[in-house]
Design a protein around this motif. Structure first.
Motif, mmCIF file in Angstrom:
data_model
loop_
_atom_site.group_PDB
_atom_site.id
_atom_site.type_symbol
_atom_site.label_atom_id
_atom_site.label_comp_id
_atom_site.label_asym_id
_atom_site.label_seq_id
_atom_site.Cartn_x
_atom_site.Cartn_y
_atom_site.Cartn_z
ATOM 1 N N ILE A 118 0.840 -1.204 0.000
ATOM 2 C CA ILE A 118 0.000 0.000 0.000
ATOM 3 C C ILE A 118 0.869 1.246 0.000
ATOM 4 C CG2 ILE A 118 -1.671 1.336 1.354
ATOM 5 C CD1 ILE A 118 -2.805 -1.301 2.362
ATOM 6 N N GLY A 119 1.931 1.231 0.800
ATOM 7 C CA GLY A 119 2.822 2.390 0.854
ATOM 8 C C GLY A 119 3.481 2.679 -0.473
ATOM 9 N N VAL A 120 3.865 1.633 -1.201
ATOM 10 C CA VAL A 120 4.538 1.819 -2.489
ATOM 11 C C VAL A 120 3.574 2.346 -3.551
ATOM 12 C CG1 VAL A 120 5.617 0.586 -4.415
ATOM 13 C CG2 VAL A 120 6.372 0.149 -2.064
ATOM 14 N N HIS A 121 2.366 1.804 -3.605
ATOM 15 C CA HIS A 121 1.438 2.119 -4.694
ATOM 16 C C HIS A 121 0.502 3.294 -4.401
ATOM 17 C CE1 HIS A 121 2.550 -2.126 -5.655
ATOM 18 N NE2 HIS A 121 2.506 -1.667 -6.889
ATOM 19 N N PHE A 122 0.200 3.551 -3.134
ATOM 20 C CA PHE A 122 -0.781 4.593 -2.817
ATOM 21 C C PHE A 122 -0.260 5.653 -1.859
ATOM 22 C CE2 PHE A 122 -3.099 0.640 -3.700
ATOM 23 C CZ PHE A 122 -3.886 1.046 -4.775
ATOM 24 N N GLY A 123 0.971 5.538 -1.436
ATOM 25 C CA GLY A 123 1.525 6.508 -0.507
ATOM 26 C C GLY A 123 1.472 6.003 0.921
ATOM 27 N N MET A 124 2.455 6.414 1.699
ATOM 28 C CA MET A 124 2.574 5.878 3.056
ATOM 29 C C MET A 124 1.426 6.288 3.970
ATOM 30 S SD MET A 124 6.679 6.111 3.626
ATOM 31 C CE MET A 124 6.829 7.588 2.640
ATOM 32 N N ARG A 125 0.882 7.472 3.781
ATOM 33 C CA ARG A 125 -0.223 7.909 4.631
ATOM 34 C C ARG A 125 -1.470 7.045 4.416
ATOM 35 N NH1 ARG A 125 1.237 12.806 6.922
ATOM 36 N NH2 ARG A 125 2.985 13.838 5.896
#
Length: 384
Positions: free
Chosen positions: A354-361
């Motif tokens: 999720i962090g890689v594809h949609f951002g860490m937040r």
């Protein structure tokens, strides 16, 4: 004694976190990407192995007693931990870490023993105290791992860990007492029952196992990228490792503060209420973590999250123990341990993607939504 044993074994398992990449490099891996890859594999494979074998050890505990499982886990861990210090290459390191998960599991065995031996009206408190010991072990382990290699070397640190677990094994043999009677074999030709009490539906049990997975998943979902996230908050590169360690420890510290208290609250007002309340509270605390602008705010929020998460596992263990018959309690608590370790394996994988594809937040938002969905599912399952 079970709490002390859980503490020592988890200290020994988690103390390698600060120096694991250095040990991988010492074993002949030089490329940075490969060091990261092998370090992750060596760390995660232990939890995978434990998830696989926990139901087996639980079933054996029902047949032969819970104390023998504690002794087996402690002796096995002492031997394997020492052997890790003798590894010649990274393949042996990963294989031995996998063996540690297969053979070990002291904390899992302790959960089965305490869950079955504690009086029903005190089970939540007892499991909360045991959970505190495990949490402190995970908190102290990395701190010890950051100091010992400089004093006795990396390999010497593994030998020291094995020696401490050996002491826990000896104390378990000498101190722990168990009131255990082997279940009588059926002679009437009827099929063996499932162990689930007649008044208990399977759906609540499924909900409890899912919730146990979500507890560890939510706590571990941000772990792979938390150092990078902290770097975006303006922390100098030279201070990233130490700052990330403080933030990671905040969650365990918060859990230690409230685990036994929330376990006792589950005994008093009902475990389902504590589970649903803690899930909702954790989901709420997750959201502001996505909007922090400095590392200490994140540390405070992670500490609060640890405080709300702490009530879940003792309450879940209490309900699982009450839902099954005595002769099947070890097996069911073994499944519960597998569910927890599954969350510990899956959480970092999902959070990283999720962090890689949609951002860490986005990790915080998704985790919050999952916890709220889990709370709704538990509320519905409880009513069935």
């Amino acid at each position: 004694m079970a709490t002390f044993g859980s503490f020592t074994t988890l200290v020994s398992l988690s103390m390698l976190l600060p120096f694991l990449p250095l040990y991988v490099e010492q074993l002949g891996i030089t490329a940075q990407a490969e060091i990261v890859q092998w370090s992750g594999a060596a760390f995660g494979v232990t939890f995978l192995a434990t998830a696989i074998t926990a139901p087996l050890w639980g079933r054996l505990a029902d047949r032969f007693g819970r104390k023998p499982m504690l002794v087996r886990a402690a002796v096995g861990m002492a031997i394997v931990m020492s052997m890790i210090g003798l590894a010649h290459n990274v393949y042996e390191l990963v294989a031995l870490r996998f063996a540690a998960g297969l053979i070990g599991g002291y904390a899992s065995a302790a959960t089965v023993m305490i869950g079955t031996q504690a009086p029903p009206d005190r089970a939540g408190w007892a499991l909360g105290v045991l959970s505190s010991g495990a949490l402190v072990g995970n908190l102290v382990g990395p701190l010890v791992g950051g100091l010992l290699p400089n004093l006795i070397g990396i390999r010497g640190t593994f030998f020291a860990g094995g020696a401490v677990i050996a002491v826990a094994a000896l104390l378990t043999i000498l101190v722990v007492r168990e009131d255990f009677q082997r279940p009588a074999k059926r002679t009437d030709g009827l099929p063996a029952d499932t162990g689930v009490r007649q008044h208990t539906s399977r759906l609540p049990l499924i909900a409890l196992l899912v919730t146990a997975t979500m507890v560890l998943l939510s706590n571990m979902s941000i772990e792979p990228i938390i150092t990078i996230y902290i770097g975006q908050l303006g922390v100098p590169h030279s201070q990233l490792a130490s700052t990330a360690g403080i933030v990671m420890a905040s969650s365990a510290f918060g859990s230690v503060m409230t685990a036994s208290r929330l376990g006792a609250l589950a005994d008093r007002i009902g475990a389902w209420k504590v589970i649903i309340g803690c899930l909702v509270a954790t989901a709420i605390v997750m959201i502001p973590q996505a909007f922090v602008t400095n590392w200490w705010s994140l540390a405070i929020l992670r500490g609060l999250m640890g405080m709300t998460l702490a009530g879940l596992l003792p309450a879940i263990g209490k309900l699982v123990r009450q839902a099954v018959k005595e002769h099947q309690s070890g097996r069911m608590l073994g499944y519960l341990q597998s569910a927890q370790f599954a969350g510990q394996v899956i959480g970092p994988l999902i959070g990283g993607q999720i962090g890689v594809h949609f951002g860490m937040r986005s990790v915080f938002f998704v985790t919050s939504a999952v916890l709220l969905g889990c709370a709704a599912f538990d509320r519905w399952a409880k009513a069935q």
